[in-house]
Design an enzyme around this catalytic site. Structure first.
Site, PDB file in Angstrom:
ATOM      1  N   ALA A  92      -6.087  -4.337  -3.228  1.00 33.29           N
ATOM      2  CA  ALA A  92      -6.152  -5.721  -2.747  1.00 33.29           C
ATOM      3  C   ALA A  92      -5.405  -5.811  -1.423  1.00 33.29           C
ATOM      4  CB  ALA A  92      -5.542  -6.674  -3.765  1.00 33.29           C
ATOM      5  N   ALA A 119      -1.892  -4.007  -2.201  1.00 28.76           N
ATOM      6  CA  ALA A 119      -1.483  -3.550  -3.537  1.00 28.76           C
ATOM      7  C   ALA A 119      -2.527  -2.585  -4.078  1.00 28.76           C
ATOM      8  CB  ALA A 119      -1.325  -4.742  -4.474  1.00 28.76           C
ATOM      9  N   GLY A 161      -3.142   0.014 -13.826  1.00 31.46           N
ATOM     10  CA  GLY A 161      -1.747   0.368 -13.636  1.00 31.46           C
ATOM     11  C   GLY A 161      -1.022  -0.702 -12.835  1.00 31.46           C
ATOM     12  N   GLY A 173      -8.568  -1.116  -8.340  1.00 31.33           N
ATOM     13  CA  GLY A 173      -8.530  -0.592  -6.984  1.00 31.33           C
ATOM     14  C   GLY A 173      -7.457  -1.160  -6.092  1.00 31.33           C
ATOM     15  N   THR A 219       0.419  -9.155  -9.903  1.00 28.55           N
ATOM     16  CA  THR A 219       0.020  -9.439  -8.533  1.00 28.55           C
ATOM     17  C   THR A 219      -0.806 -10.713  -8.520  1.00 28.55           C
ATOM     18  OG1 THR A 219      -0.781  -8.468  -6.464  1.00 28.55           O
ATOM     19  CG2 THR A 219      -2.157  -8.144  -8.418  1.00 28.55           C
ATOM     20  N   PHE A 220      -1.097 -11.183  -7.321  1.00 26.28           N
ATOM     21  CA  PHE A 220      -1.914 -12.382  -7.138  1.00 26.28           C
ATOM     22  C   PHE A 220      -3.206 -12.013  -6.433  1.00 26.28           C
ATOM     23  CE2 PHE A 220      -3.282 -15.671  -4.101  1.00 26.28           C
ATOM     24  CZ  PHE A 220      -3.607 -16.689  -4.993  1.00 26.28           C
ATOM     25  N   CYS A 269       4.708  -6.930  -8.144  1.00 24.74           N
ATOM     26  CA  CYS A 269       4.874  -5.510  -8.468  1.00 24.74           C
ATOM     27  C   CYS A 269       6.256  -5.192  -9.026  1.00 24.74           C
ATOM     28  CB  CYS A 269       4.570  -4.646  -7.247  1.00 24.74           C
ATOM     29  SG  CYS A 269       2.919  -4.937  -6.581  1.00 24.74           S
TER      30      CYS A 269
END
Length: 209
Positions: free
Chosen positions: A158, A143, A70, A156, A74-75, A174
């Site tokens: 980060a 995140a 989902g 999961g 992101t990085f 995001c």
């Protein structure tokens, strides 16, 4: 108690994704026990199922991976602790409730940050954990992006520990154009990864019993 497995060295994202997916299959087909992977990735941008291509701004030579989790872009990179719980929400001591699972992840990370004297916040309609950096202004420190298959969780959380935050300039993190990102280091907290891992494991076991 759920076993934590720390993958050593910087991990390629796609290699880790296959590792996760293979273990999810083992849980589904062979009733393997729940585990949590602790990972530090080599540099990569990942896109969740809700991404918009215009949110990828200037990725340079950093690879971009489109995933099934989902969320949006992101990085991941060195200095960031990425946590992949593979849990069975169908077990008698769990709940088949994805929103509740995400709420428990949020509580877990907030409690872990609190150990270091950092107050984490939840912001309505914005997934993740946020830190108040000035009056009315918040920066994202963690995140969250998950996926569930037959009530087995993967992907999961980060958390930015000593992450190079400049790398987030290559995306709209995001999907939030005005959002800031931060890290423990930027907040003046300097901690070794193994020390941080001890805290998150302790706090995890308080929530996911």
């Amino acid at each position: 108690m759920i076993k934590f497995i720390t993958l050593q060295n910087l991990m390629d994202y796609q290699v880790t994704l296959k590792l996760m997916e293979d273990y999810v299959n083992k849980v589904i087909n062979y009733n393997e026990p729940e585990i949590v992977y602790l990972v530090e990735h080599s540099e990569v941008y990942t896109a969740g199922t809700n991404y918009k291509q215009e949110e990828l701004l200037n990725y340079g030579d950093i690879p971009v991976i489109y995933t099934g989790r989902g969320g949006k872009f992101t990085f991941h990179g060195p200095g960031q602790r990425v946590i992949y719980p593979i849990l069975n929400l169908a077990l008698p001591n769990r709940h088949k409730d994805l929103k509740l699972y995400i709420k428990m992840l949020e509580e877990w990370i907030i409690n872990s940050l609190n150990y270091f004297g950092i107050k984490g916040y939840l912001i309505k309609d914005k997934v993740g954990i946020w830190i108040k950096v000035s009056k009315g202004e918040f920066a994202k420190i963690a995140a969250i992006g998950v996926r569930v298959r037959k009530w087995i969780t993967y992907h999961g959380v980060a958390i930015n520990i000593s992450t190079d935050l400049c790398k987030f300039n290559g995306i709209i993190p995001c999907g939030l154009e005005s959002s800031l990102v931060t890290s423990l280091n930027q907040l003046g907290i300097y901690v070794e990864m193994f020390e941080f891992d001890k805290i998150i494991q302790t706090e995890f076991n308080k929530i996911f019993k």
